[in-house]
Design an enzyme around this catalytic site. Sequence first.
Site, PDB file in Angstrom:
ATOM      1  CG  HIS A  72      -2.090  -0.903   1.101  1.00 11.14           C
ATOM      2  ND1 HIS A  72      -3.186  -0.852   1.937  1.00 11.14           N
ATOM      3  CD2 HIS A  72      -2.350  -1.900   0.213  1.00 11.14           C
ATOM      4  CE1 HIS A  72      -4.055  -1.767   1.582  1.00 11.14           C
ATOM      5  NE2 HIS A  72      -3.567  -2.424   0.545  1.00 11.14           N
ATOM      6  CE1 TYR A 201      -6.556   4.047  10.577  1.00 12.81           C
ATOM      7  CE2 TYR A 201      -5.929   3.968   8.256  1.00 12.81           C
ATOM      8  CZ  TYR A 201      -5.741   3.552   9.564  1.00 12.81           C
ATOM      9  OH  TYR A 201      -4.747   2.652   9.864  1.00 12.81           O
ATOM     10  N   PRO A 293      -5.000   0.358  18.138  1.00 15.09           N
ATOM     11  CG  PRO A 293      -6.786  -0.955  17.442  1.00 15.09           C
ATOM     12  CD  PRO A 293      -6.211  -0.295  18.654  1.00 15.09           C
ATOM     13  CE  LYS A 297       3.292   3.896  13.578  1.00 15.41           C
ATOM     14  NZ  LYS A 297       3.492   3.333  12.267  1.00 15.41           N
ATOM     15  CE1 TYR A 385      -1.909   4.192   9.208  1.00 15.68           C
ATOM     16  CE2 TYR A 385      -0.517   3.003   7.664  1.00 15.68           C
ATOM     17  CZ  TYR A 385      -1.692   3.103   8.373  1.00 15.68           C
ATOM     18  OH  TYR A 385      -2.653   2.118   8.274  1.00 15.68           O
TER      19      TYR A 385
END
Length: 393
Positions: A72, A201, A293, A297, A385
């Site tokens: 991704h 998200y 979550p 991480k 991220y």
Amino acid sequence: MRTTVGIIGSGPAGLLLARLLHRAGIDCVVLESRERAHVERRQRAGILEQATVDALRAVGAAQRLDAEALVHDGIELRWNGRGHRVDFPSLTGGRRVWVYAQTEVVKDLIALRLADGAPLFFGARVHAVEGADTDRPVVRYTHEGKEKTLTCDYVVGCDGFHGVARDAVPATLRRTFERVYPYSWLGILADVPPSCDELIYAHSPRGFALHSMRTPHVSRLYLQVPNGTDPADWSDRRIWDELDTRFAVDGAWRLRRGPITAKSVLPMRSSVTEPMRYGRLFLAGDAAHIVPPTGAKGLNLAAADVVVLARALAHRAETGSADLLDAYSDTCLRRVWRAEHFSYFMTTTLHTDPGRSDFETRLQISQLDRIASSPHAAAELAENYTGLPLPHA
């Protein structure tokens, strides 16, 4: 039984550490309280940072990952009926993430360890770690109905927050910093191709939602729900309808529906235990820290811990110097707290706090608007991220 390093727990932290030590010529024994079948089917995280993938490749544990993982290059944020994609490579100098379930990482590492003929004992329940402040700590455990001991030069606790290793650090020397969030995640697995190419998200007045995936044919989705929610109270139709509402965006995008094969509720909390070392006992992964979550991480922090620790143990074996071992806790905690802050930021920006004010909601929207309009804000998110470089002492 005698070994150089005794490892408690065969999650990704314990198994990756065992693999790193094996490659460095350092003998170790892995003790796991559960049976192999249970360990290999536990559903956990599915996002791997660049540094984690690099570590797995370096120890020869990425053959299936490279063949099957979904690469991704970004994520999509949604709020107020709009979507904004954060492009990782352009913002980070080429970094990206991989979708590859923790269960698969564990399977790969178990297979390698067993193929090497290295000691890995399932159904070995550890009762105590004794003498951690001496040069010969002892792990007491039960295996195949017999009480046994493992004498070590070093013990590494990769057995989680409620494990024996964490409790072996005297309470007078141990500090735990913790935040419990006023909501949980209802997670589902569904036999339906994902409705998106990258994770979504979504911030919504009704609560957070996340669209993820396990494979090109299996979707993984989450809904923010109140603490104490019983998954049985949510019918399949209710779940899909709520996901539809929270992911709603202007345009032609549609959520694919399919058979739900699993439901579970995941509480949300942040926790850090300091120090991550006591004598010859070292804590790694969830034994030392837990993150919500939202920032993806958990597994990656565990991998970073054991890479640092393996390097320190190899340095000790090669040079006789304990400098890197002595620095282990401080080295890891610098990265841990950065990841904790990012996970907190993602969680509090995207979730709907039941006690929030309209003012606080507007601040959330303002932050999302800034990520969409500022390359600097977007780069900060992308860098965290995709994962910071592994720490050095």
